[in-house]
Design a protein around this motif. Structure first.
Motif, PDB file in Angstrom:
ATOM      1  N   LYS A  23       0.824  -1.211   0.000  1.00 48.73           N
ATOM      2  CA  LYS A  23       0.000   0.000   0.000  1.00 48.73           C
ATOM      3  C   LYS A  23       0.856   1.259   0.000  1.00 48.73           C
ATOM      4  CE  LYS A  23      -4.312  -1.584   1.869  1.00 48.73           C
ATOM      5  NZ  LYS A  23      -5.507  -1.152   2.544  1.00 48.73           N
ATOM      6  N   GLN A  26       2.228   1.713  -3.487  1.00 44.96           N
ATOM      7  CA  GLN A  26       1.185   2.173  -4.406  1.00 44.96           C
ATOM      8  C   GLN A  26       0.839   3.639  -4.158  1.00 44.96           C
ATOM      9  OE1 GLN A  26      -1.926  -0.619  -3.618  1.00 44.96           O
ATOM     10  NE2 GLN A  26      -1.143  -2.136  -5.058  1.00 44.96           N
ATOM     11  N   SER A  29       3.720   5.994  -5.367  1.00 44.44           N
ATOM     12  CA  SER A  29       3.778   6.151  -6.819  1.00 44.44           C
ATOM     13  C   SER A  29       2.558   6.892  -7.362  1.00 44.44           C
ATOM     14  CB  SER A  29       3.948   4.803  -7.507  1.00 44.44           C
ATOM     15  OG  SER A  29       2.860   3.966  -7.237  1.00 44.44           O
ATOM     16  N   SER A  30       1.413   6.809  -6.677  1.00 47.20           N
ATOM     17  CA  SER A  30       0.214   7.535  -7.118  1.00 47.20           C
ATOM     18  C   SER A  30       0.298   9.034  -6.806  1.00 47.20           C
ATOM     19  CB  SER A  30      -1.033   6.972  -6.433  1.00 47.20           C
ATOM     20  OG  SER A  30      -1.269   5.669  -6.840  1.00 47.20           O
ATOM     21  N   SER A  37       9.574   5.207  -8.651  1.00 42.56           N
ATOM     22  CA  SER A  37       9.264   4.127  -7.718  1.00 42.56           C
ATOM     23  C   SER A  37      10.521   3.324  -7.441  1.00 42.56           C
ATOM     24  CB  SER A  37       8.178   3.231  -8.295  1.00 42.56           C
ATOM     25  OG  SER A  37       6.998   3.959  -8.476  1.00 42.56           O
TER      26      SER A  37
END
Length: 71
Positions: A23, A26, A29-30, A37
């Protein structure tokens, strides 16, 4: 950068720990796509180095690069 000093095999391989790591990766990177990343793991015990070698190809398919440095 993740510091694995003083973590046991049981802690690192727990489902909650793995889920949390995914998580965080993710979300990073979002929310910060310009950073890239890349995950650097330091102070890795031998079993972590082994686990990283297994997980690394999977993570690279998701455009996440892993580097692991042992003590």
């Amino acid at each position: 950068v993740i510091d694995m000093k003083n973590l046991s095999l049981k802690q690192v391989t727990s489902f909650k720990c793995i889920q949390m790591a995914m998580k965080i990766t993710q979300m990073t990177s979002s929310y910060f796509p310009s950073i890239g990343s890349k995950c650097i793991i330091i102070n890795c015990p031998a079993f972590i180095v082994f686990l990283v070698k297994i997980v690394k190809p999977i993570m690279e398919r998701a455009n996440v690069s892993l580097e692991c440095y042992d003590d």
